[in-house]
Design a protein around this motif. Structure first.
Motif, PDB file in Angstrom:
ATOM      1  N   LEU A 137       0.830  -1.206   0.000  1.00  0.00           N
ATOM      2  CA  LEU A 137       0.000   0.000   0.000  1.00  0.00           C
ATOM      3  C   LEU A 137       0.867   1.260   0.000  1.00  0.00           C
ATOM      4  O   LEU A 137       0.567   2.234  -0.695  1.00  0.00           O
ATOM      5  N   ILE A 138       1.963   1.228   0.743  1.00  0.00           N
ATOM      6  CA  ILE A 138       2.883   2.372   0.761  1.00  0.00           C
ATOM      7  C   ILE A 138       3.541   2.536  -0.604  1.00  0.00           C
ATOM      8  O   ILE A 138       3.596   3.649  -1.145  1.00  0.00           O
ATOM      9  N   ARG A 139       4.029   1.436  -1.193  1.00  0.00           N
ATOM     10  CA  ARG A 139       4.668   1.515  -2.521  1.00  0.00           C
ATOM     11  C   ARG A 139       3.702   2.060  -3.564  1.00  0.00           C
ATOM     12  O   ARG A 139       4.091   2.793  -4.467  1.00  0.00           O
ATOM     13  N   ARG A 140       2.419   1.679  -3.449  1.00  0.00           N
ATOM     14  CA  ARG A 140       1.422   2.105  -4.435  1.00  0.00           C
ATOM     15  C   ARG A 140       0.787   3.447  -4.081  1.00  0.00           C
ATOM     16  O   ARG A 140      -0.151   3.888  -4.733  1.00  0.00           O
ATOM     17  N   LYS A 141       1.303   4.091  -3.024  1.00  0.00           N
ATOM     18  CA  LYS A 141       0.872   5.433  -2.603  1.00  0.00           C
ATOM     19  C   LYS A 141      -0.624   5.509  -2.297  1.00  0.00           C
ATOM     20  O   LYS A 141      -1.301   6.473  -2.664  1.00  0.00           O
ATOM     21  N   VAL A 142      -1.147   4.505  -1.617  1.00  0.00           N
ATOM     22  CA  VAL A 142      -2.557   4.486  -1.227  1.00  0.00           C
ATOM     23  C   VAL A 142      -2.688   5.236   0.098  1.00  0.00           C
ATOM     24  O   VAL A 142      -2.036   4.889   1.077  1.00  0.00           O
ATOM     25  N   GLY A 143      -3.516   6.259   0.137  1.00  0.00           N
ATOM     26  CA  GLY A 143      -3.676   7.112   1.320  1.00  0.00           C
ATOM     27  C   GLY A 143      -4.603   6.530   2.371  1.00  0.00           C
ATOM     28  O   GLY A 143      -5.566   7.178   2.790  1.00  0.00           O
ATOM     29  N   TYR A 144      -4.297   5.335   2.841  1.00  0.00           N
ATOM     30  CA  TYR A 144      -5.170   4.651   3.811  1.00  0.00           C
ATOM     31  C   TYR A 144      -5.327   5.435   5.111  1.00  0.00           C
ATOM     32  O   TYR A 144      -6.315   5.275   5.822  1.00  0.00           O
TER      33      TYR A 144
ATOM     34  N   ALA B 141      -0.543  -1.831 -11.724  1.00  0.00           N
ATOM     35  CA  ALA B 141      -0.201  -0.426 -11.970  1.00  0.00           C
ATOM     36  C   ALA B 141       1.223  -0.132 -11.515  1.00  0.00           C
ATOM     37  O   ALA B 141       1.949   0.614 -12.178  1.00  0.00           O
ATOM     38  N   LEU B 142       1.613  -0.724 -10.396  1.00  0.00           N
ATOM     39  CA  LEU B 142       2.982  -0.536  -9.915  1.00  0.00           C
ATOM     40  C   LEU B 142       3.980  -1.135 -10.908  1.00  0.00           C
ATOM     41  O   LEU B 142       4.976  -0.500 -11.264  1.00  0.00           O
TER      42      LEU B 142
ATOM     43  N   ASP C 144       6.784   7.487 -12.144  1.00  0.00           N
ATOM     44  CA  ASP C 144       6.150   7.435 -10.830  1.00  0.00           C
ATOM     45  C   ASP C 144       4.786   6.769 -10.980  1.00  0.00           C
ATOM     46  O   ASP C 144       4.138   6.885 -12.025  1.00  0.00           O
ATOM     47  N   LEU C 145       4.351   6.129  -9.924  1.00  0.00           N
ATOM     48  CA  LEU C 145       3.034   5.505  -9.919  1.00  0.00           C
ATOM     49  C   LEU C 145       1.974   6.590  -9.882  1.00  0.00           C
ATOM     50  O   LEU C 145       1.987   7.454  -9.011  1.00  0.00           O
TER      51      LEU C 145
END
Length: 146
Positions: free
Chosen positions: A78-85, A128-129, A138-139
């Motif tokens: 989730l961090i690598r894919r920049k998900v704003g959880y 996507a990554l 960048d993703l």
């Protein structure tokens, strides 16, 4: 090692290897073709490795509140894919789109979430990554519904 022992070891490796793959396969455990929205109060969010989990308290049509356990990707992914959880807060009323479990009741896999401000949080996924890495870019994961 005898031939019988070699065959036994190979058979065990095949069986346990398949079980491990099946355990971690979203497609085997959850039915993406039957995805639906759940609206409820965020009771718990545990972003961790190897799987993240969200608990959403959902009021049914009968008025009874039932907790739904929503599995999600691991924290590192989730961090690598920049998900704003971190935008999801305990006590918020959210609508989460889930793929239901093929085997368990009140269990699903996260697809996207509509937050209290109306914005949509989604996980672009590993594909996507991979595309971004292959392109050297960048993703780009816009926070819009799939």
């Amino acid at each position: 090692m005898s031939r019988t022992t070699s065959i036994a070891v190979l058979a065990a490796w095949i069986c346990f290897g398949a079980a491990a793959i099946a355990h971690h396969s979203v497609g085997i455990n959850f039915d993406n073709t039957k995805a639906f929205n759940l609206t409820g109060v965020l009771k718990e969010i545990d972003i961790r490795n190897p799987h993240s989990q969200i608990t959403l308290s959902v009021k049914g049509t009968d008025g009874v509140v039932k907790d739904w356990f929503i599995e999600w990707s691991d924290k590192n992914a989730l961090i690598r894919r920049k998900v704003g959880y971190e935008r999801m807060k305990i006590g918020d009323t959210l609508t989460i789109r889930v793929s239901p479990s093929r085997r368990l009741e009140s269990v699903g896999y996260f697809q996207s979430a509509t937050l209290t401000d109306g914005s949509i949080l989604r996980d672009c996924g590993a594909g996507a990554l991979t595309d971004a890495v292959e392109k050297g870019a960048d993703l780009d994961c816009p926070q819009v519904a799939r």
